[in-house]
Scaffold this active site. Structure first.
Site, PDB file in Angstrom:
ATOM      1  CG  ASP A 282      -1.999   1.049   1.147  1.00 28.63           C
ATOM      2  OD1 ASP A 282      -2.371   1.424   0.017  1.00 28.63           O
ATOM      3  OD2 ASP A 282      -2.492   1.474   2.199  1.00 28.63           O
TER       4      ASP A 282
ATOM      5  CE1 TYR B 287      -0.409   8.995   3.846  1.00 25.94           C
ATOM      6  CE2 TYR B 287       1.816   9.882   3.935  1.00 25.94           C
ATOM      7  CZ  TYR B 287       0.505   9.882   4.371  1.00 25.94           C
ATOM      8  OH  TYR B 287       0.118  10.778   5.346  1.00 25.94           O
TER       9      TYR B 287
ATOM     10  CG  HIS C 272      -4.210  11.006   2.214  1.00 23.23           C
ATOM     11  ND1 HIS C 272      -5.266  11.054   3.092  1.00 23.23           N
ATOM     12  CD2 HIS C 272      -3.400   9.998   2.661  1.00 23.23           C
ATOM     13  CE1 HIS C 272      -5.119  10.123   4.014  1.00 23.23           C
ATOM     14  NE2 HIS C 272      -3.993   9.468   3.777  1.00 23.23           N
TER      15      HIS C 272
ATOM     16  NE  ARG D 200       4.532  15.519   9.946  1.00 24.57           N
ATOM     17  CZ  ARG D 200       3.892  14.511   9.356  1.00 24.57           C
ATOM     18  NH1 ARG D 200       3.536  13.458  10.070  1.00 24.57           N
ATOM     19  NH2 ARG D 200       3.597  14.551   8.071  1.00 24.57           N
TER      20      ARG D 200
ATOM     21  CD  GLU E  76      -6.435   4.757   4.459  1.00 30.84           C
ATOM     22  OE1 GLU E  76      -5.920   5.363   5.413  1.00 30.84           O
ATOM     23  OE2 GLU E  76      -5.804   3.948   3.744  1.00 30.84           O
TER      24      GLU E  76
ATOM     25  CD  GLU F  48      -5.571   2.868  -0.285  1.00 26.56           C
ATOM     26  OE1 GLU F  48      -4.796   2.155  -0.970  1.00 26.56           O
ATOM     27  OE2 GLU F  48      -5.487   2.985   0.948  1.00 26.56           O
TER      28      GLU F  48
ATOM     29  CG  ASP G 163      -5.900  -0.319   3.123  1.00 15.63           C
ATOM     30  OD1 ASP G 163      -6.181  -1.473   3.489  1.00 15.63           O
ATOM     31  OD2 ASP G 163      -4.803   0.210   3.354  1.00 15.63           O
TER      32      ASP G 163
ATOM     33  NE  ARG H 133      -7.975   7.157   9.172  1.00 15.47           N
ATOM     34  CZ  ARG H 133      -7.232   7.157   8.086  1.00 15.47           C
ATOM     35  NH1 ARG H 133      -5.937   6.940   8.162  1.00 15.47           N
ATOM     36  NH2 ARG H 133      -7.773   7.368   6.894  1.00 15.47           N
TER      37      ARG H 133
ATOM     38  CD  GLN I  92      -2.414   4.342  10.828  1.00 15.84           C
ATOM     39  OE1 GLN I  92      -3.530   4.083  10.381  1.00 15.84           O
ATOM     40  NE2 GLN I  92      -1.473   4.881  10.091  1.00 15.84           N
TER      41      GLN I  92
ATOM     42  CE1 TYR J  21       3.227   7.688  13.482  1.00 16.71           C
ATOM     43  CE2 TYR J  21       1.586   7.587  15.237  1.00 16.71           C
ATOM     44  CZ  TYR J  21       2.518   8.303  14.502  1.00 16.71           C
ATOM     45  OH  TYR J  21       2.746   9.619  14.799  1.00 16.71           O
TER      46      TYR J  21
ATOM     47  CE  LYS K 222      -4.297   1.197   6.230  1.00  7.78           C
ATOM     48  NZ  LYS K 222      -5.307   2.185   5.757  1.00  7.78           N
TER      49      LYS K 222
ATOM     50  CB  THR L  66      -7.632  -4.450   2.054  1.00 12.25           C
ATOM     51  OG1 THR L  66      -6.722  -3.968   3.053  1.00 12.25           O
ATOM     52  CG2 THR L  66      -7.543  -3.565   0.822  1.00 12.25           C
TER      53      THR L  66
ATOM     54  CB  THR M  43      -6.069   8.034   1.190  1.00 13.11           C
ATOM     55  OG1 THR M  43      -6.160   7.041   2.205  1.00 13.11           O
ATOM     56  CG2 THR M  43      -7.347   8.847   1.175  1.00 13.11           C
TER      57      THR M  43
ATOM     58  CD  GLU N  89      -7.539  13.174   3.499  1.00 14.34           C
ATOM     59  OE1 GLU N  89      -6.984  13.992   2.745  1.00 14.34           O
ATOM     60  OE2 GLU N  89      -7.786  11.998   3.165  1.00 14.34           O
TER      61      GLU N  89
END
Length: 434
Positions: free
Chosen positions: A129, A131, A136, A145, A202, A204, A236, A240, A243, A247, A256, A260, A353, A367
């Site tokens: 998978d 990114y 996204h 961040r 997600e 995808e 997918d 959250r 994760q 993570y 994850k 899927t 995503t 989002e």
């Protein structure tokens, strides 16, 4: 524009210009075999094979269309795929009598889609998978961040990805149990175990690999698309809250690996050729092994709808497009194999995503509801920030031509409540013994 002798509505996803491959069976013949979608019907390629229509291709005596997966056919390569596609397209033309006027053969080879069961089209060996959507990655980076550090320093230099779990890839329509695991709120002293509270989708797309590469021999970016058999829709699912606790430092794991979902029809890359376009401008310029002068994106419309248990019909919550992906499939494959990693027939590479620049084009609830701060409102008065039990999620996608569509069908999934694991009883028993 060529047409089929089978009537196909111009809004159908499966005109003669598409001809996606799938695996199916019928009540009268439970053997799994290969079919092609045409309008509301499925053309049984095993029947055509038995009648010798593919004897002049490179698959003579291979009987690949009698297989219960597409893997063997996918392994034969681009030249064979193209020849087979030409034969099928010719037989389905409105001005070709071979199948049109042969009633016995037509009745044997054509099945209405309402009378078949579709199965997982590929035996998926490995799943990666990526990114690959800048919008996204930027949105997620801003949430966690801030704007100044939204993208990690490596993001515009490499197609970021991780290895997923192929065993839990399921066919569209499969119910998904709410996953359980460890979560930890920012104010808690320790983690707790329980059902995921922040379950997400997600949006995808994924590509299936045909011929792979030898271990130690990378695939060059200019040759990468020769290894792509076709594309499917991918959801997918993502936990959250699980994760966010697990993570660091190695990335997604249980958040994850539980499910899927993919669509059942694999659209050949050749069918998408009329919709090839350039992707976003890449700045800074990628390193040479990722550079390609060929336009490598596609104009594929994507829509996401949600239907709760108290809703009379699904409501569209997102509209995006494949063209928003920053890193192309060819670049993903070139990067994936640059170390000498070997891809194999049936491997699935998902895009990550797909989000666009507008709010409605964001490809996840994370989002769309901006981490819970901007709830999505529905016509019946309900709101969502995360998926609730009994919610059904529907993703669809298509390329719009002049009076025809090249579509992918749908990938759907319904959320079921978490299974009862009797964890509290086990905890009481454990504490009682200690």
């Amino acid at each position: 524009m060529i047409k089929s002798f089978i009537e196909v509505n111009e809004e159908s996803h499966f005109p003669i210009q598409n001809l996606p491959y799938g695996i199916f069976r019928t009540k009268s013949n439970e053997k799994s075999r290969v079919g092609v979608a045409i309008g509301e019907y499925v053309l049984d390629l095993s029947v055509l094979d038995d009648h010798g229509f593919f004897d002049e291709t490179l698959i003579k005596n291979e009987r690949v269309f009698h297989e219960g997966s597409l893997n063997k056919f996918m392994s034969l390569g681009k030249e064979t795929w193209s020849k087979v596609r030409q034969i099928i397209q010719h037989l389905l033309r409105e001005d070709v009598p071979t199948l049109r006027d042969h009633k016995t053969l037509r009745n044997e080879a054509l099945h209405h889609q309402s009378e078949i069961e579709l199965l997982l089209p590929v035996e998926i060996g490995d799943y990666t998978d990526f990114y690959a959507s800048k919008e996204h990655a930027t949105n997620v980076g801003i949430m966690f961040r801030g704007k100044e550090n939204a993208l990690m320093p490596n993001w515009t230099h490499i197609p970021v990805g991780y290895h997923g779990r192929s065993s839990s890839i399921v066919l569209s329509g499969t119910d998904i149990y709410r996953p359980q695991g460890q979560t930890k709120s920012p104010t808690a002293d320790k983690p707790e175990f329980g059902p995921c509270r922040q379950l997400d989708f997600e949006l995808e797309m994924g590509c299936f690999i045909g011929p792979g590469n030898e271990h130690g021999n990378p695939i060059l970016v200019e040759n990468a698309e020769d290894h792509i058999f076709g594309l499917v829709l991918v959801n997918d699912w993502s936990a959250r809250d699980i994760q966010s606790w697990e993570y660091q430092p190695l990335g997604p794991f249980l958040a994850k690996n539980f499910a899927t979902s993919i669509s059942p029809w694999v659209v050949p890359l050749e069918a998408l050729e009329p919709f090839r376009i350039a992707g976003p401008q890449q700045d800074p310029e990628p390193l040479p092994y990722l550079q390609s002068a060929t336009p490598a994106s596609y104009d594929i419309n994507l829509e996401v709808s949600l239907k709760g248990k108290n809703m009379s019909q699904p409501q569209t919550i997102a509209k995006s497009n494949y063209r928003h992906l920053y890193w192309s499939m060819a670049q993903q494959i070139a990067h994936h194999t640059i170390t000498g990693c070997n891809l194999n027939p049936g491997d699935l590479l998902a895009s990550g995503t797909i989000s666009g620049p507008e709010k409605e084009s964001r490809g996840s609830l994370l989002e769309l509801a901006w981490r819970g701060k901007e709830p999505i409102e529905f016509v019946n008065g309900e709101t969502r920030v995360w998926l609730e039990d009994e919610d059904e999620l529907i993703i669809t996608g298509w390329c719009q031509g002049e009076n025809y569509r090249i579509g992918f069908g749908e990938v759907t999934g319904r959320i079921l409540p978490a299974r009862n694991l009797n964890i509290k009883a086990k905890e009481a028993l454990f504490n009682g013994n200690n």
